[in-house]
Enzyme design. Structure first.
Site, PDB file in Angstrom:
ATOM      1  N   HIS A 161      -4.376   1.906  -2.569  1.00 21.22           N
ATOM      2  CA  HIS A 161      -5.438   2.644  -1.887  1.00 21.22           C
ATOM      3  C   HIS A 161      -5.432   2.263  -0.414  1.00 21.22           C
ATOM      4  O   HIS A 161      -5.132   1.111  -0.080  1.00 21.22           O
ATOM      5  CB  HIS A 161      -6.802   2.331  -2.515  1.00 21.22           C
ATOM      6  CG  HIS A 161      -7.848   3.322  -2.142  1.00 21.22           C
ATOM      7  ND1 HIS A 161      -8.617   3.199  -1.014  1.00 21.22           N
ATOM      8  CD2 HIS A 161      -8.217   4.487  -2.727  1.00 21.22           C
ATOM      9  CE1 HIS A 161      -9.426   4.242  -0.927  1.00 21.22           C
ATOM     10  NE2 HIS A 161      -9.197   5.037  -1.949  1.00 21.22           N
ATOM     11  N   GLU A 168      -7.671   6.957  -9.933  1.00 20.44           N
ATOM     12  CA  GLU A 168      -6.943   8.004 -10.643  1.00 20.44           C
ATOM     13  C   GLU A 168      -6.410   7.545 -11.998  1.00 20.44           C
ATOM     14  O   GLU A 168      -6.184   8.358 -12.885  1.00 20.44           O
ATOM     15  CB  GLU A 168      -5.784   8.521  -9.783  1.00 20.44           C
ATOM     16  CG  GLU A 168      -6.191   9.043  -8.426  1.00 20.44           C
ATOM     17  CD  GLU A 168      -6.912  10.371  -8.469  1.00 20.44           C
ATOM     18  OE1 GLU A 168      -7.775  10.544  -9.359  1.00 20.44           O
ATOM     19  OE2 GLU A 168      -6.621  11.225  -7.638  1.00 20.44           O
TER      20      GLU A 168
HETATM   21  N1  ACO Z   1       3.492   2.229  -5.979  1.00 20.67           N
HETATM   22  C1  ACO Z   1       4.485   1.571  -5.355  1.00 20.67           C
HETATM   23  N2  ACO Z   1       4.392   1.122  -4.093  1.00 20.67           N
HETATM   24  C2  ACO Z   1       3.254   1.355  -3.445  1.00 20.67           C
HETATM   25  C3  ACO Z   1       2.172   2.030  -4.035  1.00 20.67           C
HETATM   26  C4  ACO Z   1       2.314   2.476  -5.359  1.00 20.67           C
HETATM   27  N3  ACO Z   1       1.361   3.124  -5.997  1.00 20.67           N
HETATM   28  N4  ACO Z   1       1.162   2.121  -3.154  1.00 20.67           N
HETATM   29  C5  ACO Z   1       1.580   1.538  -2.018  1.00 20.67           C
HETATM   30  N5  ACO Z   1       2.845   1.071  -2.200  1.00 20.67           N
HETATM   31  C6  ACO Z   1       3.680   0.369  -1.243  1.00 20.67           C
HETATM   32  C7  ACO Z   1       4.309   1.326  -0.236  1.00 20.67           C
HETATM   33  O1  ACO Z   1       5.537   1.822  -0.706  1.00 20.67           O
HETATM   34  C8  ACO Z   1       4.469   0.441   0.971  1.00 20.67           C
HETATM   35  O2  ACO Z   1       5.557  -0.399   0.773  1.00 20.67           O
HETATM   36  P1  ACO Z   1       6.515  -0.784   1.989  1.00 20.67           P
HETATM   37  O3  ACO Z   1       5.622  -1.352   3.035  1.00 20.67           O
HETATM   38  O4  ACO Z   1       7.453  -1.741   1.379  1.00 20.67           O
HETATM   39  O5  ACO Z   1       7.133   0.514   2.446  1.00 20.67           O
HETATM   40  C9  ACO Z   1       3.209  -0.449   0.891  1.00 20.67           C
HETATM   41  O6  ACO Z   1       2.845  -0.496  -0.486  1.00 20.67           O
HETATM   42  C10 ACO Z   1       2.053   0.108   1.693  1.00 20.67           C
HETATM   43  O7  ACO Z   1       1.995   1.463   1.435  1.00 20.67           O
HETATM   44  P2  ACO Z   1       1.173   2.448   2.310  1.00 20.67           P
HETATM   45  O8  ACO Z   1       1.628   3.799   1.996  1.00 20.67           O
HETATM   46  O9  ACO Z   1       1.134   2.036   3.741  1.00 20.67           O
HETATM   47  O10 ACO Z   1      -0.261   2.222   1.736  1.00 20.67           O
HETATM   48  P3  ACO Z   1      -1.394   3.179   1.947  1.00 20.67           P
HETATM   49  O11 ACO Z   1      -2.564   2.306   1.959  1.00 20.67           O
HETATM   50  O12 ACO Z   1      -1.226   4.076   3.078  1.00 20.67           O
HETATM   51  O13 ACO Z   1      -1.246   4.092   0.624  1.00 20.67           O
HETATM   52  C11 ACO Z   1      -1.683   5.482  -1.171  1.00 20.67           C
HETATM   53  C12 ACO Z   1      -2.268   4.514  -0.132  1.00 20.67           C
HETATM   54  C13 ACO Z   1      -1.109   6.713  -0.455  1.00 20.67           C
HETATM   55  C14 ACO Z   1      -2.818   5.897  -2.100  1.00 20.67           C
HETATM   56  C15 ACO Z   1      -0.562   4.775  -1.968  1.00 20.67           C
HETATM   57  O14 ACO Z   1      -1.056   3.592  -2.530  1.00 20.67           O
HETATM   58  C16 ACO Z   1       0.057   5.665  -3.047  1.00 20.67           C
HETATM   59  O15 ACO Z   1       0.929   6.464  -2.746  1.00 20.67           O
HETATM   60  N6  ACO Z   1      -0.402   5.507  -4.338  1.00 20.67           N
HETATM   61  C17 ACO Z   1       0.115   6.333  -5.415  1.00 20.67           C
HETATM   62  C18 ACO Z   1      -0.592   7.692  -5.446  1.00 20.67           C
HETATM   63  C19 ACO Z   1      -2.033   7.590  -5.907  1.00 20.67           C
HETATM   64  O16 ACO Z   1      -2.361   6.892  -6.851  1.00 20.67           O
HETATM   65  N7  ACO Z   1      -2.901   8.358  -5.209  1.00 20.67           N
HETATM   66  C20 ACO Z   1      -4.327   8.399  -5.479  1.00 20.67           C
HETATM   67  C21 ACO Z   1      -5.078   7.574  -4.473  1.00 20.67           C
HETATM   68  S1  ACO Z   1      -6.791   7.458  -4.867  1.00 20.67           S
HETATM   69  C22 ACO Z   1      -7.478   8.855  -4.182  1.00 20.67           C
HETATM   70  O17 ACO Z   1      -7.040   9.359  -3.182  1.00 20.67           O
HETATM   71  C23 ACO Z   1      -8.611   9.461  -4.846  1.00 20.67           C
END
Ligand code: ACO
Length: 373
Positions: free
Chosen positions: A245, A304
């Site tokens: 998140h 989610e």
């Molecule tokens: N699985 C694997 N790796 C992840 C995940 C995940 N679910 N979430 C974050 N990471 C990793 C990223 O790949 C990144 O790694 P890196 O730095 O080695 O490249 C690091 O963690 C940080 O990721 P960011 O994208 O900068 O984190 P951000 O806080 O922007 O992302 C997000 C938030 C988009 C929700 C992300 O966690 C994600 O894609 N999750 C999966 C999709 C999901 O569950 N969405 C629903 C969100 S809840 C809502 O909106 C209601």
């Protein structure tokens, strides 16, 4: 210096609606924590809370929402095969976009009612059945399930969905709410703001994740497969749906609220069932792998993950999960749209130009396209 493309940590508005404390794992809606609301207050009561002072009259949601569902149903267009070729959330976007662009209480109630009425109707049509008219005397969650199933709804099912709607009703300046506020700031009206917000919600990084959570559980199949499957996904650079998140660095409190609702629902049906046992094994394996593979990132279970399980247990098809999310979030979008519009201030941030500077000599028509590269 490169611009902050995700606007992380940038405060762009004041709001009285909700506060997301990512370090404490706390969600507050107008002075009450999620724990004080979910399971204790109905969706209609939470709408009254959210919209207080932003729309008049106040405190009338319970009596207004049923007739608003009937009004939305009267505006439901005839079945259209071109709409049925779209995904449910895309069809819902079209159906909402047809509603008039008002700014008052009645316009708000129609927009809050419509996602429930249209989601039930479009799912029935896709299953080859006629839509069912709303029963204005029922609560919103109960009537949605009745319109979907065409049968009386057990109280525990209605209570579980109601708790879901309350849990997702508002959540700070998330992507869809921000999109809605930008549109509202142009004074375009509530339908335009809600359609913009819904479009943002659709994406898998925001509200489109719960369907893929179930796809993941199906692909894993058995608890014993979880660790290996997750490892392979992470090695391929895939993200695990239902984890991570932008704001929460500890567990998303909404995940706990939904897990509690799910436990209550499955207890009423005689026990947690294989699906919940699998889900808990997948959650444990995913958190372990993410801690190992992404040390220091503090990735936890998000809303989610248990949304997927709860909505599945209620018999809602996975391709419509984002529509049901919109049913809950639409009140928050409207609260934010009203709050923004009442400021009278247009949202118009700045960008930094990083393209080429103009040449002294303008490009001739022969090399015009190359000059742009
Ligand atoms: N699985 C694997 N790796 C992840 C995940 C995940 N679910 N979430 C974050 N990471 C990793 C990223 O790949 C990144 O790694 P890196 O730095 O080695 O490249 C690091 O963690 C940080 O990721 P960011 O994208 O900068 O984190 P951000 O806080 O922007 O992302 C997000 C938030 C988009 C929700 C992300 O966690 C994600 O894609 N999750 C999966 C999709 C999901 O569950 N969405 C629903 C969100 S809840 C809502 O909106 C209601």
């Amino acid at each position: 210096m490169k611009a902050n493309m995700g606007l992380e940590g940038i405060v762009v508005t004041d709001t009285i609606l909700s506060e997301v404390d990512g370090e404490a794992g706390r969600l507050v809606l107008r002075g009450l924590t999620l724990e004080q609301l979910a399971g204790h207050r109905s969706f209609e009561e939470v709408l009254d809370l959210l919209l207080a002072g932003l729309l008049e009259p106040h405190g009338r949601t319970r009596e207004a929402l049923g007739p608003a569902r009937a009004a939305a149903y009267a505006l439901l267009p005839a079945a259209d095969p071109t709409l049925q070729a779209l995904s449910p959330i895309e069809e819902l976007r079209v159906l909402l976009a047809r509603l008039p662009d008002g700014v008052d209480f009645d316009a708000a109630m129609l927009l809050i009612a419509a996602p429930a009425v249209y989601t039930a109707a479009l799912l029935r049509r896709r299953a080859g059945m006629q839509p069912i008219a709303p029963d204005p005397s029922l609560g919103h969650a109960q009537d949605f399930l009745r319109m979907l199933r065409a049968s009386a709804v057990p109280d525990e099912d209605a209570a579980a969905l109601d708790q879901y709607l309350v849990t997702v009703a508002d959540h700070g300046l998330n992507a869809s709410t921000f999109a809605g506020r930008v549109v509202a700031s142009t004074q375009a009206g509530l339908t335009s703001a809600v359609v913009a917000a819904l479009s943002a919600l659709k994406g898998p990084l925001h509200g489109g994740a719960p369907g893929p959570v179930l796809d993941m559980l199906d692909a894993i199949g058995l608890p014993g497969n979880a660790a290996r499957w997750i490892e392979q996904e992470l090695n391929r650079g895939e993200r695990l749906m239902g984890f991570g998140h932008r704001i929460y660095r500890v567990r998303d409190p909404r995940a706990d609220s939904l897990k509690a609702a799910l436990r209550q629902l499955t207890a009423a049906a005689g026990g947690p069932g294989e699906r919940l046992v699998l889900a808990e094994a997948v959650e444990r394996a995913a958190l372990e792998a993410l801690r190992r593979e992404k040390p220091g990132r503090r990735i936890e279970t998000n809303v989610e993950f248990y949304t997927a399980l709860l909505l599945e247990a209620l018999g809602i098809p996975r391709e419509a999960f984002t529509c049901v999310f919109a049913m809950g979030r639409v009140g928050g979008w409207i609260g934010h749209a009203r709050e923004q519009a009442l400021t009278g201030r247009l949202i118009r941030p700045a960008s930094r130009y990083t393209g080429p500077q103009p040449h002294a000599e303008p490009a001739s028509s022969a090399n015009f396209a190359e000059a742009l590269l």
